[in-house]
Design a protein around this motif. Structure first.
Motif, short mmCIF file in Angstrom:
data_model
loop_
_atom_site.label_atom_id
_atom_site.label_comp_id
_atom_site.label_asym_id
_atom_site.label_seq_id
_atom_site.Cartn_x
_atom_site.Cartn_y
_atom_site.Cartn_z
N TRP A 107 0.86 -1.19 0.00
CA TRP A 107 0.00 0.00 0.00
C TRP A 107 0.89 1.23 0.00
O TRP A 107 1.79 1.36 0.81
CB TRP A 107 -0.91 -0.03 1.22
CG TRP A 107 -1.84 1.13 1.35
CD1 TRP A 107 -1.83 2.06 2.34
CD2 TRP A 107 -2.93 1.48 0.49
NE1 TRP A 107 -2.84 2.99 2.16
CE2 TRP A 107 -3.53 2.65 1.02
CE3 TRP A 107 -3.43 0.93 -0.69
CZ2 TRP A 107 -4.62 3.27 0.42
CZ3 TRP A 107 -4.52 1.56 -1.28
CH2 TRP A 107 -5.10 2.70 -0.73
N TYR A 108 0.65 2.16 -0.93
CA TYR A 108 1.57 3.26 -1.17
C TYR A 108 1.79 4.15 0.04
O TYR A 108 2.88 4.71 0.25
CB TYR A 108 1.09 4.09 -2.37
CG TYR A 108 -0.07 5.01 -2.08
CD1 TYR A 108 0.12 6.36 -1.86
CD2 TYR A 108 -1.38 4.51 -2.01
CE1 TYR A 108 -0.94 7.21 -1.59
CE2 TYR A 108 -2.44 5.35 -1.75
CZ TYR A 108 -2.22 6.69 -1.53
OH TYR A 108 -3.28 7.53 -1.26
N GLU A 109 0.77 4.30 0.89
CA GLU A 109 0.93 5.15 2.07
C GLU A 109 1.89 4.53 3.08
O GLU A 109 2.56 5.25 3.82
CB GLU A 109 -0.43 5.42 2.71
CG GLU A 109 -1.31 6.34 1.86
CD GLU A 109 -2.66 6.62 2.49
OE1 GLU A 109 -3.13 5.78 3.29
OE2 GLU A 109 -3.25 7.68 2.18
N ASN A 181 4.72 2.24 -6.04
CA ASN A 181 3.79 1.25 -5.51
C ASN A 181 2.37 1.51 -5.99
O ASN A 181 1.60 0.59 -6.27
CB ASN A 181 3.80 1.24 -3.98
CG ASN A 181 5.03 0.57 -3.41
OD1 ASN A 181 5.74 1.14 -2.61
ND2 ASN A 181 5.30 -0.66 -3.82
N TYR A 182 2.01 2.80 -6.09
CA TYR A 182 0.65 3.14 -6.50
C TYR A 182 0.40 2.72 -7.94
O TYR A 182 -0.63 2.10 -8.26
CB TYR A 182 0.41 4.65 -6.35
CG TYR A 182 -1.05 5.02 -6.46
CD1 TYR A 182 -1.87 4.98 -5.35
CD2 TYR A 182 -1.61 5.41 -7.68
CE1 TYR A 182 -3.22 5.30 -5.44
CE2 TYR A 182 -2.94 5.72 -7.78
CZ TYR A 182 -3.75 5.67 -6.66
OH TYR A 182 -5.08 5.97 -6.76
N TRP A 267 -7.69 -2.90 -3.47
CA TRP A 267 -7.10 -1.58 -3.20
C TRP A 267 -7.39 -0.62 -4.36
O TRP A 267 -7.66 0.56 -4.13
CB TRP A 267 -5.58 -1.70 -3.05
CG TRP A 267 -5.12 -2.36 -1.78
CD1 TRP A 267 -5.88 -2.67 -0.69
CD2 TRP A 267 -3.80 -2.80 -1.48
NE1 TRP A 267 -5.11 -3.28 0.27
CE2 TRP A 267 -3.82 -3.37 -0.18
CE3 TRP A 267 -2.59 -2.78 -2.17
CZ2 TRP A 267 -2.68 -3.90 0.42
CZ3 TRP A 267 -1.46 -3.31 -1.57
CH2 TRP A 267 -1.50 -3.85 -0.29
N THR A 268 -7.33 -1.13 -5.60
CA THR A 268 -7.58 -0.28 -6.76
C THR A 268 -9.00 0.30 -6.71
O THR A 268 -9.20 1.50 -6.93
CB THR A 268 -7.39 -1.08 -8.06
OG1 THR A 268 -6.04 -1.52 -8.14
CG2 THR A 268 -7.71 -0.23 -9.28
N THR A 271 -9.31 2.89 -3.76
CA THR A 271 -8.69 4.18 -4.00
C THR A 271 -9.43 4.95 -5.09
O THR A 271 -9.53 6.18 -5.04
CB THR A 271 -7.19 4.04 -4.35
OG1 THR A 271 -6.59 5.33 -4.34
CG2 THR A 271 -6.97 3.41 -5.70
N MET A 348 -4.79 10.68 -9.25
CA MET A 348 -3.99 10.64 -8.04
C MET A 348 -2.69 11.39 -8.23
O MET A 348 -2.21 12.10 -7.33
CB MET A 348 -3.72 9.20 -7.62
CG MET A 348 -2.85 9.07 -6.37
SD MET A 348 -3.53 9.90 -4.90
CE MET A 348 -4.63 8.62 -4.30
#
Length: 473
Positions: A107-109, A181-182, A267-268, A271, A348
């Motif tokens: 997860w990008y965060e 990652n995103y 996740w996609t 987000t 994003m």
């Protein structure tokens, strides 16, 4: 002892193969794994594959000491807590200026949080998406590194050599922070859509057209020589030809219709909702996997609900005509799926000021990765023509492709519905296209309802401002 150019921690399938890839390109690499047996197995493979310059270590401190400075360490361990634990152990031995690169699906965060945490110790941190599975990791993946440019510069001499090579290395500096990652996460979401669309095409051809596995194999091989040429179409053709090693017929018919997943598709969709980007094709693919998991419910429902298929399942079409309509509908749906994924990335990127280059991203997906396809070259050219293209649907070439495939698209979706076949990705793509192309929709009624029960106000078409109506009076 000669110091290694790079180190790698985590020697499961992806880590082991990526390490061997690095070594095969002439870079000495040090490797470490929590269980030493996998380290020994990797050393054995390196020896068998030509005495590759790979050195294994049993202790973390010795592993770190074996690396030239500034040290470059790739980690490929399970996402979440294992990554944090690995970073903590590495940090005990690393020094200011050293670099950690997380090559897992994360997860990008979390990547951005970890970058801030290790920065306090003077360390650089990057998140790098690695696509291509086991074969790609060993022979050349698509790489999506994100983070500080200084970190990318340290890794560039290595990753440009180990990446797939299609019109240059399939790697670029994606952007700062968690951008790498995103983008990899959205790549996987597009992959979900692609796979579901192919599965629905298979279902229509098999159920409506009565195609045998041998006919499907030949058809997909034909498709792979045209506009649909891609890794997923190629392997699908191969799947249809594999015999069951434990019985009669083809293996594909013996596989339980229950699909697994690791979370990037979810996740996609999450987000996309958070940043208000519609992704009905990708959402349908996720929903289809979730419904596939309800196997026991579906078995019961099949006994409860019957469907009378039409006497002529093909609706007057020949099998050849059906195959051609499905091909055209699949291509049109594929355009919409990629448009949705790229819209997430663009939106994003704008919100995070990542300065993402969609044309460059499409280019590095042309080789090594699961969604690699000849189609991506056309996407790159679309963004080369107009870097600010608001959607792939607005590119003149793709717009023309959609326009000329409408009739086949609608025929295939209608035929599936008449035959009681669920095609959520096909129909979701078509609905997305229809919603996009209509100047006026039914949303005015929904907004009126919101104003009625919640005084949420509305805008008018004939004058500026915000309005509220006392509807009950």
């Amino acid at each position: 002892m000669t110091l290694s150019k790079v180190g790698l921690v985590g020697l499961a399938v992806m880590g082991q193969n990526l390490a061997l890839n690095v070594a095969s390109k002439g870079f000495q690499i040090s490797v470490f794994n929590r269980s030493y047996e996998k380290t020994q197995d990797t050393e054995r493979r390196a020896k068998e594959e030509g005495n590759l310059p790979l050195v294994g270590f049993k202790e973390m401190k010795d592993f770190v000491a074996s690396l030239e400075k500034p040290r470059r360490v790739i980690i490929l361990v399970q996402a979440g807590k294992p990554v944090d634990e690995t970073i903590a152990k590495l940090s005990e031995h690393l020094e200011a200026g050293d670099l950690i690169v997380d090559g897992g699906n994360e997860w990008y965060e979390n990547t951005e949080r970890r970058a801030q945490e290790v920065a306090a110790k003077g360390l650089l941190y990057m998140g790098m998406g690695v696509s291509g599975g086991e074969s790609g990791a060993r022979n050349g993946p698509s790489l999506m590194p994100g983070g500080p440019k200084a970190g990318y510069d340290l890794m560039e001499p290595i990753i440009t050599k180990i990446a797939a090579q299609v019109d240059g290395p399939c790697v670029t500096h994606i952007g700062p922070g968690g951008a790498g990652n995103y983008v990899k996460m959205i790549h996987n979401g597009i992959e979900y859509g692609d796979m579901q669309l192919i599965a629905e095409a298979y279902d229509i051809l098999r159920t409506v057209g009565g195609f045998s596995n041998a006919e499907l194999k030949a058809l997909f091989e034909e498709w792979n020589r045209g506009e649909l040429e891609s890794f997923l179409i190629e392997i699908t053709a191969q799947i249809f030809g594999v015999k069951d090693p434990h019985g009669e017929g083809e293996l594909v018919d013996k596989i339980l219709d229950k699909t697994g997943m690791k979370g990037t598709g979810k996740w996609t969709v999450q987000t996309a909702a958070e940043i208000s980007v519609p992704v009905p094709t990708i959402s349908a693919a996720l929903d289809s996997r979730l419904i596939s998991g309800l196997k026991e419910h579906r078995v019961q429902a099949a006994k409860l609900f019957s469907h009378q298929a039409p006497a002529d399942r093909l609706g007057g079409l020949s099998k050849k005509d059906l195959a051609d309509h499905v091909r055209r509908a699949l291509y049109a749906s594929k355009i919409c799926s990629y448009a949705q994924g790229l819209n997430i990335i663009r939106t994003m990127g704008e919100q995070k000021n990542w300065n993402l280059q969609l044309g460059s991203i499409a280019r590095i997906w042309k080789g090594g990765c699961i969604i690699r396809a000849v189609f991506l070259d056309r996407i790159k050219k679309a963004f080369d023509r107009d870097a600010l293209l608001p959607s792939l649907l607005f590119d003149p070439e793709f717009a023309n492709e959609l326009q000329t495939r409408q009739a086949s698209w609608r025929k295939v979706v209608s035929l599936a519905i008449e035959n009681g076949i669920a095609v959520p990705a096909f129909s979701g793509s078509l609905a997305y296209f229809d919603a996009y192309r209509r100047e006026r929709s039914s949303a005015n009624l929904v907004q009126a309802q919101r104003d009625f029960f919640g005084a949420h106000t509305f805008e008018r078409t004939d004058k500026p401002g915000s309005f509220h109506q006392e509807w009950a009076n």
